[in-house]
Design a protein around this motif. Sequence first.
Motif, mmCIF file in Angstrom:
data_model
loop_
_atom_site.group_PDB
_atom_site.id
_atom_site.type_symbol
_atom_site.label_atom_id
_atom_site.label_comp_id
_atom_site.label_asym_id
_atom_site.label_seq_id
_atom_site.Cartn_x
_atom_site.Cartn_y
_atom_site.Cartn_z
ATOM 1 N N ALA A 82 0.836 -1.205 0.000
ATOM 2 C CA ALA A 82 0.000 0.000 0.000
ATOM 3 C C ALA A 82 0.870 1.254 0.000
ATOM 4 N N GLY A 83 1.943 1.215 0.792
ATOM 5 C CA GLY A 83 2.847 2.373 0.851
ATOM 6 C C GLY A 83 3.487 2.637 -0.502
ATOM 7 N N GLU A 84 3.921 1.585 -1.164
ATOM 8 C CA GLU A 84 4.536 1.762 -2.490
ATOM 9 C C GLU A 84 3.530 2.258 -3.514
ATOM 10 N N ALA A 85 2.239 1.920 -3.292
ATOM 11 C CA ALA A 85 1.195 2.380 -4.221
ATOM 12 C C ALA A 85 0.692 3.779 -3.871
ATOM 13 N N GLY A 86 1.278 4.398 -2.849
ATOM 14 C CA GLY A 86 0.956 5.794 -2.545
ATOM 15 C C GLY A 86 -0.079 6.002 -1.457
ATOM 16 N N ALA A 87 -0.499 4.940 -0.776
ATOM 17 C CA ALA A 87 -1.516 5.106 0.276
ATOM 18 C C ALA A 87 -0.893 5.695 1.535
ATOM 19 N N ARG A 88 -1.729 6.386 2.331
ATOM 20 C CA ARG A 88 -1.301 6.833 3.666
ATOM 21 C C ARG A 88 -1.699 5.731 4.640
ATOM 22 N N VAL A 89 -0.683 5.021 5.104
ATOM 23 C CA VAL A 89 -0.931 3.798 5.873
ATOM 24 C C VAL A 89 -0.580 4.012 7.342
ATOM 25 N N ALA A 90 -1.470 3.606 8.235
ATOM 26 C CA ALA A 90 -1.125 3.511 9.663
ATOM 27 C C ALA A 90 -0.925 2.038 9.968
ATOM 28 N N LEU A 91 0.284 1.704 10.423
ATOM 29 C CA LEU A 91 0.619 0.315 10.735
ATOM 30 C C LEU A 91 0.838 0.236 12.241
ATOM 31 N N LEU A 92 -0.079 -0.445 12.934
ATOM 32 C CA LEU A 92 -0.069 -0.431 14.404
ATOM 33 C C LEU A 92 0.330 -1.796 14.935
ATOM 34 N N ASP A 93 1.165 -1.803 15.943
ATOM 35 C CA ASP A 93 1.480 -3.092 16.560
ATOM 36 C C ASP A 93 1.583 -2.951 18.077
ATOM 37 N N ALA A 94 1.020 -3.932 18.761
ATOM 38 C CA ALA A 94 1.072 -3.947 20.222
ATOM 39 C C ALA A 94 2.500 -4.141 20.718
ATOM 40 N N ALA A 95 3.312 -4.820 19.934
ATOM 41 C CA ALA A 95 4.691 -5.114 20.333
ATOM 42 C C ALA A 95 5.587 -3.898 20.091
ATOM 43 N N PRO A 96 6.758 -3.882 20.719
ATOM 44 C CA PRO A 96 7.669 -2.759 20.491
ATOM 45 C C PRO A 96 8.397 -2.819 19.154
ATOM 46 N N GLU A 97 8.188 -3.880 18.393
ATOM 47 C CA GLU A 97 8.896 -4.011 17.106
ATOM 48 C C GLU A 97 7.977 -4.705 16.108
ATOM 49 N N TRP A 98 8.304 -4.620 14.830
ATOM 50 C CA TRP A 98 7.511 -5.346 13.845
ATOM 51 C C TRP A 98 8.077 -6.748 13.649
ATOM 52 N N GLY A 99 7.349 -7.570 12.917
ATOM 53 C CA GLY A 99 7.828 -8.927 12.608
ATOM 54 C C GLY A 99 6.881 -10.019 13.077
ATOM 55 N N GLY A 100 6.190 -9.798 14.206
ATOM 56 C CA GLY A 100 5.214 -10.782 14.688
ATOM 57 C C GLY A 100 5.785 -12.188 14.738
ATOM 58 N N THR A 101 5.026 -13.126 14.225
ATOM 59 C CA THR A 101 5.380 -14.546 14.322
ATOM 60 C C THR A 101 6.660 -14.878 13.556
ATOM 61 N N LEU A 102 7.085 -14.005 12.659
ATOM 62 C CA LEU A 102 8.346 -14.270 11.951
ATOM 63 C C LEU A 102 9.531 -14.335 12.911
ATOM 64 N N HIS A 103 9.376 -13.795 14.118
ATOM 65 C CA HIS A 103 10.463 -13.883 15.107
ATOM 66 C C HIS A 103 10.631 -15.298 15.654
ATOM 67 N N VAL A 104 9.572 -16.117 15.546
ATOM 68 C CA VAL A 104 9.644 -17.451 16.175
ATOM 69 C C VAL A 104 9.393 -18.607 15.202
ATOM 70 N N ALA A 105 8.901 -18.307 14.007
ATOM 71 C CA ALA A 105 8.445 -19.376 13.102
ATOM 72 C C ALA A 105 9.607 -20.024 12.354
ATOM 73 N N SER A 106 9.294 -21.154 11.719
ATOM 74 C CA SER A 106 10.283 -21.804 10.855
ATOM 75 C C SER A 106 10.346 -21.095 9.502
ATOM 76 N N GLY A 107 9.190 -20.666 9.014
ATOM 77 C CA GLY A 107 9.188 -19.881 7.788
ATOM 78 C C GLY A 107 9.228 -20.678 6.502
ATOM 79 N N TRP A 108 8.733 -21.910 6.513
ATOM 80 C CA TRP A 108 8.640 -22.654 5.253
ATOM 81 C C TRP A 108 7.556 -22.035 4.379
ATOM 82 N N LEU A 109 7.870 -21.902 3.090
ATOM 83 C CA LEU A 109 6.958 -21.285 2.126
ATOM 84 C C LEU A 109 6.614 -22.308 1.047
ATOM 85 N N SER A 110 5.482 -22.108 0.394
ATOM 86 C CA SER A 110 5.210 -22.932 -0.781
ATOM 87 C C SER A 110 4.586 -22.063 -1.862
ATOM 88 N N GLY A 111 4.661 -22.542 -3.086
ATOM 89 C CA GLY A 111 4.092 -21.817 -4.212
ATOM 90 C C GLY A 111 4.401 -22.601 -5.470
#
Length: 468
Positions: free
Chosen positions: A22-51
């Motif tokens: 959205a930011g790259e497309a020019g939107a004014r974005v509010a990104l809110l997080d309860a934690a002191p940093e971004w990343g969420g579950t990516l801090h603890v997950a294995s991160g296997w992807l498929s496609g």
Amino acid sequence: MTQHDLIIVGAGTSGMAAAIAAGEAGARVALLDAAPEWGGTLHVASGWLSGAGTAIQRAHGIDDTPAAHLDDLMRISKGTIDPVLAGKAVQLMPGAVDWLMERGFALAPECPLYGFNHEPYTERRYYVGTDWARSILAVLDAQLRPLVDAGRVDFRPGHRVTALLREGSRVVGVRVSHADGESELTAAHTIIASGGYNANPELFERISGRTLYADDAYRRSQGDGHLMVQAVGGRLRGAENFWSSFGAVLDGYDYPSATLCRPEHRPEVRDPWEITVNRRGERFVAEDEPSVDARESALLAQPEQIRHIVFDEAILRDAPPLIPGWTADDIRARCGQHPMFHSAATIDELAAKIDVPADSLRDTIAAYNENLDGEDPLGRIVRPRPIAQAAYHAITVHATSVTSAAGIAVDEQLRVLDGDGEPIEGLYAMGESLGSGMLQGQAFCGGMLATPALAFGMALGRELAPAS
Ligand SMILES: Cc1cc2nc3c(=O)[nH]c(=O)nc-3n(C[C@H](O)[C@H](O)[C@H](O)COP(=O)(O)OP(=O)(O)OC[C@H]3O[C@@H](n4cnc5c(N)ncnc54)[C@H](O)[C@@H]3O)c2cc1C
């Protein structure tokens, strides 16, 4: 009050992807997080992807399609995925994987693979970073930081959204709690990207009817989004798709507990020498069952989803390591000291220690020993030796679940639905807040949480930006 085009509740996997798009497309974005940093579950997950249909596959000469991926998901989930959302996901996922690669994702050299730890795909469409989920976070971080620095994404850490604001039937923003008190933000669109509820034992039990055994989840996965959406008339679905693993050894019985170790149960990696019994002291699955899904299904049907790995001193001495990286002495040292490790001079004494009926455990072991050269009733092939030489040992294993099966009901455009199935204007949901049950059904389908979180995030961010 501040006016934005788009409010994103949660700066994890899907929220970061949406904010970037959205930011790259020019939107004014509010990104809110309860934690002191971004990343969420990516801090603890294995991160296997498929496609399916990715540039990585083409470079390996693999001809694959989203339709083939969907067929595989139907097979693995025994037809329990949501075909509409899963169909949308498999179309978008190769683009998300390509996007990561174009922006510097550190792909592990052995990829693509058929599978790892979960039921394998019929094609090589499974990917992971050299630094697990942190490899995904590194790419998102590098894309998001300049947008925040340039003021195009208004990132607010330590901002916990506590309620959705409504004007009539439309959601027009959020109420936020932060170090300075409370405030309100409004926007044309609000996206729930607050993840699951697997760090909230009470909610987990209320929704799934099960005890949350392991505390493997990201600590902010509290189910806030689920509850806020219900408060404005949305509904949850997918609880019946609860799923759990073949298990881990926990630190203790104070649930949710940290995970101490994971015994090797994959027969393709290590032949089982031991037997595994349920809380009734009975075997319930061939210990060398090749299908991980069949092993998980069998354990899910057992009382409390607890099993005991039972073996004797000769097996402990001679078998390949049961717990990767542990010696026989490491196991002996914990027996009698750690609540999940048990040793006894007799089978009856062992049964008392693991709280299973002694006659049942005695019968199970006797039947196993007597029939080593015959046909195993559960179909087990590998039976190296009897369980007959004291001391007798047991290790207690709990089935664990790191994802939240139930999630917010949405339509194909990811618009949140009310109790009558009508979209709630201005409100969207994505990522694990949709529930793992929609895209994985009653199974673990490789990469079907992290990749759709990224893919739906990018698509929705782009779509809701006013320029598009
Ligand atoms: C141990 C583990 C291993 C996993 N391995 C895999 C895997 O290999 N492959 C796979 O596909 N999936 C895996 N998953 C699942 C996958 O990682 C997640 O489903 C996915 O990352 C979730 O993304 P999300 O954006 O929905 O939520 P998250 O990434 O969890 O982000 C949610 C964000 O919302 C924030 N938040 C929560 N409540 C509020 C609130 N009220 N206000 C503001 N912010 C809030 C949180 O702080 C968090 O940053 C794993 C999960 C775990 C726990």
